[in-house]
Write an enzyme that holds these catalytic residues in place. Structure first.
Site, PDB file in Angstrom:
ATOM      1  N   GLU A 114      48.989 -13.700  22.415  1.00 18.28           N
ATOM      2  CA  GLU A 114      47.576 -13.237  22.797  1.00 18.28           C
ATOM      3  C   GLU A 114      46.723 -14.278  23.684  1.00 18.28           C
ATOM      4  O   GLU A 114      46.144 -13.624  24.730  1.00 18.28           O
ATOM      5  CB  GLU A 114      46.848 -13.112  21.500  1.00 18.28           C
ATOM      6  CG  GLU A 114      47.253 -11.918  20.402  1.00 18.28           C
ATOM      7  CD  GLU A 114      47.209 -10.487  21.138  1.00 18.28           C
ATOM      8  OE1 GLU A 114      46.108 -10.416  22.014  1.00 18.28           O
ATOM      9  OE2 GLU A 114      47.710  -9.565  20.616  1.00 18.28           O
ATOM     10  N   SER A 133      53.828 -17.367  17.207  1.00 18.76           N
ATOM     11  CA  SER A 133      54.325 -16.169  18.133  1.00 18.76           C
ATOM     12  C   SER A 133      53.382 -15.327  18.856  1.00 18.76           C
ATOM     13  O   SER A 133      52.883 -15.247  19.989  1.00 18.76           O
ATOM     14  CB  SER A 133      55.524 -15.236  17.716  1.00 18.76           C
ATOM     15  OG  SER A 133      55.180 -14.563  16.626  1.00 18.76           O
ATOM     16  N   ASP A 134      52.472 -14.882  17.924  1.00 24.58           N
ATOM     17  CA  ASP A 134      51.715 -14.016  18.544  1.00 24.58           C
ATOM     18  C   ASP A 134      50.340 -14.582  18.862  1.00 24.58           C
ATOM     19  O   ASP A 134      49.819 -13.995  19.809  1.00 24.58           O
ATOM     20  CB  ASP A 134      51.273 -12.877  17.310  1.00 24.58           C
ATOM     21  CG  ASP A 134      50.523 -13.253  16.183  1.00 24.58           C
ATOM     22  OD1 ASP A 134      50.632 -14.473  15.723  1.00 24.58           O
ATOM     23  OD2 ASP A 134      50.309 -12.583  15.149  1.00 24.58           O
ATOM     24  N   CYS A 135      49.808 -15.723  18.337  1.00 22.15           N
ATOM     25  CA  CYS A 135      48.845 -16.535  18.764  1.00 22.15           C
ATOM     26  C   CYS A 135      49.278 -17.005  20.303  1.00 22.15           C
ATOM     27  O   CYS A 135      48.454 -16.884  21.208  1.00 22.15           O
ATOM     28  CB  CYS A 135      48.716 -17.833  17.962  1.00 22.15           C
ATOM     29  SG  CYS A 135      47.954 -17.386  16.071  1.00 22.15           S
TER      30      CYS A 135
END
Ligand SMILES: CC(C)=CCC[C@@H](C)[C@H]1CC[C@@]2(C)C3=C(CC[C@]12C)[C@@]1(C)CC[C@H](O)C(C)(C)[C@@H]1CC3
Length: 605
Positions: free
Chosen positions: A427, A422-424
């Protein structure tokens, strides 16, 4: 990938030389001085970029990863196929370099000696052909650490499994890992398809090897190790007692009464029944079902695996099924993806790298300076890498294999790895949106709108019901299932819990996205932003900090939380949580002017 950074530095030597500016206390730090220093730093940093645009880096530190590679290569007879003399030499050099003064090895670099770290590294050295050579040498010290701390029977659960695989520990000294669990209906919270992906995959191949009680070839080295690692002759070991023993150095999370009861029942009743006719028919079905999932994971990750542990285990399973199979052979060349050579020797990384995650921050950092004009070629290459590393489609039949959507996402590492995070993804979206505001002549063409929308769809698909974000999937089951976690070394690994970091990265990305594309899935994006900000505010600790799950620890969590809240419009003046966060961070500043934190923070929380 094996890389030596100085090679890149030589290949990409900077075109201009900027003289060093020594900052004396008396000199006023002007904007000019800062800008010159920053240019020098970015100049230098740009030389470390690889030909494909990413920045390679050492992603190692866990000291049992190389050992499990050595074990899996050894039992499948591939040690000499995959590792040259030079590899082995550098691997041994690294292992010796990591040995502690007391003769043992830690679970991770700089960590105190543990039974897990010591047995795994000691055995690796032996399998690589090292020989005991007098009482004072490194191997002898390692062996005496093991014997004086309760011998290899006191290794924690994961170690017991690995030692059983190579044949220096008996499978009967393990608590059962029931392969039939995968056959329960998948709407039940207990189905492993609902566990955190990493845990379900590690235990999936462990369950296969446990189910068939796989033992590698009993070579003279293995037979010698059986005596080396234990304080009583191998045939006299009490495996019933060994099953629940764990050295105090390794016992981070002692088992609860409920866990003792569950594992006792599995051991006394469930496993014996499942081994008798007609229940053993079920075992055959369970094992072939597991093998199907193992092949799926291998194929969808191009034999890289979600992590080194599953890679090593899956390779053994493929070899057991058929040593001449393509599946097994395809595993071998992908070992190199995990290797890293540095000044202290050759090590195994904890993942096949973290290219996509890091490059997103590197791009954001370059963009935060006003020096982009000077680094066009570097940024252009990074931009290409970023666009090329997006996962463009879903894996075939992904839902049947309990996989989350992948289309539009980024992984932590490479496209081949194929596991979206999710956060990869968030970003990466942030980095691409920043680049899309700069002239394409300088940084290359922006990402196509369709691909950007895929990324946003993927991000929204990760959202938990309460607007929070976990890692690889959304939360699929309940935390009471942590009772099934048999590991003494790792806690909270059954559920993919939401974290402040993942939630904050997504919050930030959606806000930047919304400024440019205000109408795209407007209601959902707005709700997500509202809920995410609420979650972050509600999770602040009394001292003003946030717990960071994925790095060290409160400083890291606080940095992410503040980034998210600031993106959502909170400021020092209008938000009490931001003021408290500032007080927390200021209270932790060290006399040198910098910040730092011990890795023990995470553990002690
Ligand atoms: C050391 C052992 C036991 C192996 C574990 C291998 C992996 C499952 C670990 C290694 C690195 C790891 C901690 C990581 C993450 C998940 C679990 C990983 C991949 C993620 C992707 C979770 C989301 C986080 O925000 C962030 C992106 C920082 C991390 C990166 C490292």
């Amino acid at each position: 990938m094996v890389a030596i950074l100085c090679q890149y530095a030589k290949l990409n030597a900077p075109s201009t030389h900027i003289p060093t500016l020594k900052l004396e206390n008396t000199i006023e730090v002007t904007e000019e001085i800062i800008s010159a220093s920053l240019t020098r730093a970015l100049n230098q940093y740009s030389t470390l970029q690889a030909h494909d645009g990413h920045w390679p880096g050492d992603y190692s530190g866990i000291l049992f990863i190389m050992p499990i590679f050595i074990f899996s290569l050894y039992v499948t007879g591939s040690l000499n196929i995959v590792l040259s003399f030079e590899h082995k030499h550098e691997i041994c050099r690294y292992i010796y370099n990591q040995q502690n003064e007391d003769g043992g090895w830690g679970k991770q670099v700089l960590g105190p000696s543990t039974m897990f770290g010591t047995c795994m590294n000691y055995v690796s050295l032996m399998l690589l052909g090292e020989k005991l050579n007098g009482d004072l040498d490194a191997l002898a010290k390692g062996r005496s650490w093991i014997i004086s701390h309760g011998s290899a029977t006191a290794i924690p659960q994961w170690g017991k499994i690995w030692l059983s695989i190579i044949g220096v520990y008996d499978w009967s000294g393990n608590n059962p890992i029931i392969p039939e669990l995968w056959l329960v209906p998948d709407f039940l919270p207990i189905h492993p398809g609902r566990f955190w992906c990493y845990t379900r995959l590690v235990y999936m191949s462990m369950a296969y090897l446990y189910g068939i009680k796989f033992v590698g070839p009993l070579t003279p080295t293995i037979l010698a190790l059986r005596e080396d690692l234990h304080s009583v002759p191998y045939t006299n070991i009490d495996w019933d007692k060994a099953r629940d023993s764990c050295a105090k150095e390794d016992l981070h999370y002692p088992r609860s009464q409920a866990q003792n009861l569950i594992f006792g029942c599995l051991n006394k009743f469930v496993e014996p029944i499942l081994n008798c006719w007609p229940a053993n028919k079920l075992r055959e079905r369970a094992l072939s079902n597991l093998m199907k999932h193992i092949h799926y994971e291998d194929e969808t990750t191009k034999y890289v695996g979600i992590c080194p542990i599953t890679k090593a285990l899956n390779m053994i399973c493929c070899w057991v099924e058929n040593p001449n199979s393509d599946a097994f052979k395809q595993h071998l060349p992908r070992f190199y993806d995990y290797l890293w050579l540095a000044e202290d020797g050759m090590k195994a990384q904890v993942y096949d790298g973290c290219h996509s995650w890091e490059i997103a921050f590197i791009i954001q950092a370059y963009c935060s300076t006003n020096l982009i004009g000077k680094f066009g070629p570097t940024i252009k290459k990074a931009h290409e890498f970023m666009k090329n590393s997006q996962v463009l489609s879903n894996h075939p039949n992904y839902e049947r294999y309990y996989r989350h959507r992948s289309k539009g996402s980024w992984t932590l590492s490479s496209v081949d790895n194929g596991w979206s995070v999710s956060d990869c993804t968030a970003e990466a979206v942030k980095a691409l949106l920043l680049l899309s505001k700069i002239s394409p002549d300088l940084v290359g063409d922006p990402i196509k709108q369709e691909r950007l929308y895929d990324a946003i769809d993927c991000i929204l698909s990760f959202m938990n019901k309460d607007g929070t974000f976990s890692t690889y999937e959304s939360k699929r089951t309940f935390s009471w299932l942590e009772v099934l976690n048999p590991s003494e070394s790792f806690r909270n690994i059954v559920v993919d819990y939401p974290s402040v970091e993942c939630t904050s990265s997504v919050l930030d990305a959606l806000i930047i996205f919304q400024e440019v594309h205000p109408l795209y899935r407007r209601n959902e994006v707005e709700k997500c932003i509202r809920d995410a900000a609420k979650f972050i505010e509600n999770n602040q600790k009394n001292d003003g900090s946030w717990y960071g799950t994925w790095a060290i620890c409160f400083t890291y969590g606080t940095m992410f939380a503040v980034r998210g809240l600031v993106a959502a419009g909170r400021t020092y003046d209008n938000s009490y949580p931001i003021r408290k966060a500032c007080t927390f961070l200021l209270s932790k500043q060290q006399s040198t002017g910098g910040w730092g934190e011990s890795y023990l923070s995470s553990h002690n929380e």
